[in-house]
Design an enzyme around this catalytic site. Sequence first.
Site, short mmCIF file in Angstrom:
data_model
loop_
_atom_site.label_atom_id
_atom_site.label_comp_id
_atom_site.label_asym_id
_atom_site.label_seq_id
_atom_site.Cartn_x
_atom_site.Cartn_y
_atom_site.Cartn_z
N LYS A 120 0.84 -1.20 0.00
CA LYS A 120 0.00 0.00 0.00
C LYS A 120 0.88 1.25 0.00
CE LYS A 120 -3.49 2.23 2.88
NZ LYS A 120 -4.38 2.08 4.03
N GLU A 128 10.83 -4.59 4.19
CA GLU A 128 10.90 -6.01 3.82
C GLU A 128 10.51 -6.19 2.35
OE1 GLU A 128 9.45 -4.68 6.41
OE2 GLU A 128 9.57 -5.94 8.20
N GLY A 130 -4.70 -1.98 5.30
CA GLY A 130 -3.89 -3.11 4.82
C GLY A 130 -4.49 -4.45 5.18
N ARG A 131 -4.94 -4.61 6.43
CA ARG A 131 -5.44 -5.93 6.85
C ARG A 131 -6.86 -6.21 6.38
NH1 ARG A 131 -4.02 -2.53 10.77
NH2 ARG A 131 -5.59 -1.64 12.16
N GLU A 179 -3.78 -6.51 15.27
CA GLU A 179 -3.30 -5.21 14.79
C GLU A 179 -4.43 -4.18 14.87
OE1 GLU A 179 0.11 -4.66 11.75
OE2 GLU A 179 -1.69 -4.26 10.58
N HIS A 189 -3.16 -33.05 18.64
CA HIS A 189 -1.99 -33.85 19.01
C HIS A 189 -0.84 -32.96 19.46
CE1 HIS A 189 -3.98 -37.45 17.54
NE2 HIS A 189 -4.48 -36.65 16.62
N LYS A 227 10.10 -0.29 13.89
CA LYS A 227 10.62 0.02 12.54
C LYS A 227 11.66 1.13 12.63
CE LYS A 227 6.39 -0.82 9.83
NZ LYS A 227 5.33 -0.18 9.05
O1 F6P Z 1 2.86 -4.18 9.95
C1 F6P Z 1 2.47 -2.91 9.66
C2 F6P Z 1 1.86 -2.76 8.31
O2 F6P Z 1 1.72 -1.40 8.08
C3 F6P Z 1 0.52 -3.48 8.16
O3 F6P Z 1 -0.54 -2.79 8.69
C4 F6P Z 1 0.44 -3.63 6.68
O4 F6P Z 1 -0.53 -4.56 6.31
C5 F6P Z 1 1.86 -4.06 6.38
O5 F6P Z 1 2.65 -3.31 7.27
C6 F6P Z 1 2.31 -3.85 4.97
O6 F6P Z 1 2.25 -2.52 4.57
P1 F6P Z 1 2.38 -2.11 3.06
O7 F6P Z 1 1.26 -2.72 2.31
O8 F6P Z 1 2.33 -0.62 3.06
O9 F6P Z 1 3.70 -2.62 2.54
#
Ligand code: F6P
Length: 548
Positions: free
Chosen positions: A206, A212, A267-268, A353, A384, A512
Site C-alpha cells: 500500500k 521487507e 492493509g489488513r 493489529e 496432538h 521500525k
Molecule cells: O505491519 C504494519 C503494516 O503497516 C501493516 O498494517 C500492513 O498490512 C503491512 O505493514 C504492509 O504494509 P504495506 O502494504 O504498506 O507494505
Amino acid sequence: MEARKSLPSWQALEQHADTMKNTHMKDLFAQDPERFEKLSIKLPKILFDYSKNIVEPQTMDMLFSLANDCHIDQWRAKMFAGEHINTTEDRAVLHVALRDQLDQPKLLDGVDINQQISATQQQMDAFCQRVRSGQWKGYSGKTITDIVSIGVGGSNLGPQMVTEALNPYSDGHFNMHYVSNVDGTQIANVLKQLNPETVLFIVSSKTFTTTETMTNAHTAMQWLTDAAQDTSIIAKHFVAVSANKTNAIKFGIEEQNIFNMWDWVGGRFSLWSAIGLPIALDIGFDKFKELLDGANEIDQHFLDAPLTENVPVIMALLSVWNTTFLGAQSQAILPYDQSLHMLSAYLQQAEMESNGKSVNWQGEKVDYPTVPSIWGELGINGQHAFYQYLHQSNNIVPADFIGSVESVTPVEGHHETLMANFFAQTQALMQGVTEQEVRADLKMRGRDDSYIDKVAPHKVHVGNRPTNTILMKRISPRSIGNLIAMYEHKIFVQGIILQICSFDQWGVELGKTLANKIQQELASGEVNPKHDSSTQGLLSHYHAMIEQ
Ligand code: F6P
C-alpha cells in the site's frame, strides 16, 4: 465521551459475570433442551452455534443492551457512509465498498469511489485474462508459469490465506509463490525454482515504503535483469499494487502495470482490492468476484439483521464477554478444513493489529482488558499438540471451531473421521468429565483402587471451556468471502464496544524506527553508546562474531 465502565449495562454485566463464573455450561444445557435453538443462527450457507459459551439468554440480553448503549447501529452507518472513523489517520474505512458492486456513484470526500473501484476491477479482469490465456508473454516470448507475490502483513496474509483456501478452485495455470520475509532464505528458495523467462512478480505494498517488501522486490528485479541482461524487459515481468504510484514508478514499474488502491482501504482489510490480484490470477477474475459477493452477503446481513440475530455482533459481544468480563486472555482459531491452514495467522493480524491497543478514542488509558491474543492451528493437528492445554490447563482459552459439511476434495473415509473429531472436541471442552465419572469408568475397566486413586485426578476435565462452532456447507469463493467478512465486522464491533481506534497501527512504528537506526550500525560496525546495555552488548557481540 461516556466511559464504558459507567454504563449501567456494563456494570450489570460485571455483576452478572461474578455469578456466571460459578455456572457450568453442562447444567445450562441440562436445564434448557432448547438451548441450541436459542443460541445459534442459521445463515443460508453457514451455521453459527454459540450455545457452548458461559452465557444464558439473560446474559445475551445484557450484552445486547451494551451493544445498544455503545450505538453499534450508528457506528455501522458511519462506516458504510464513508465517515472518517479512522480518526488518528483521518481516513474513511471503506473496504465494504470494494464488494458492494453498486452501479450508482458513491461519493467519498467529493470523489466517486465506485468509478475508481470498477476501473481497477476492469484493469484486473483484463490483466487476468491476458496472463491466464497466455497472451501476456515474458521477455523471450514464453507464457507465464509462475506468479510471485511480494508483500508483507496485510499485503501478504490475505492473498496467501485465500489462495491456499481456494486451491481446489485453481485451474493450475500457475505455480503460486509468496515472499514476505526479509530473511533472504525465503526469496532465494523461491528464485531457485523459477525460470526468469516465465515468471511474473507482483509487488504488493500500500505504502510502497515497507522495508521487507522493497528489499525483496529489489532482489527479484536484480535477479531478473541479471538473467535477461536487459532492463527494458521489466515491464513484462513486474506489476505493482499500491496507493503510492509515485514510489512504484520510481522503483521501476511501468505506470500501466500499476494497480491502484486507496488510503480508505486498511492493509489488513485489503484482499478485496487489487491486493487480491494473486487470488484473481490463480482462480480467475469471475471466481474472485464470487469471493467479493460472499463478503457482500455478510455486509448485508451485518447491516440488516437485528443485533440479536447478527452474527458479527454476537461474535464481538462474546469476545468482549469472555475477555473483558470473564478474564480470558487468548482465543484460539481452530479450523478443521486443511484449506484454512493459514486462517489463524490471517485473523491474528486482523484482530490483534486492529484492537490490540490500550488507549481509547480520546487517548486515555482504558482500565479493562481489550482483546485476547489470537493464535491457532489446524484443529486436527492441534489435538496432538496443544489441546492438552485447552482441556486441562488452568487458563481458559475460548476457541472458534470452523469446519465444513462437505469436503471439496473428498477422499473415502476421511471426512467423517475429521468431523467426528470436530464435534467431539467442542462437546468435551464443554462438558468435561468429573472425578466421580473417571473413577466409575476405571472401576468398570477392572482397575484396582490404588491405581484409581493415583490416576483419577489426572484424568479429570473440568470442562466449561467456551467455544463457537462455525459450520459451513463447503469451502468455496463465496463461503470464504462470508467467513472473512464475519470476522472483519466482529473486529469492528469489538473496537466500538472497547472504544479502540481499530484502523490504525501505531504500535508497529517504534520497532521500525529503531531497526532503521540499528541497520546503519550493522553496516558501519559501530555501536551507539546511548543504547541500553543489553542492546549495546548484543550488537558488540554480533560484530565480534562476524570477525570470528
Ligand atoms: O505491519 C504494519 C503494516 O503497516 C501493516 O498494517 C500492513 O498490512 C503491512 O505493514 C504492509 O504494509 P504495506 O502494504 O504498506 O507494505
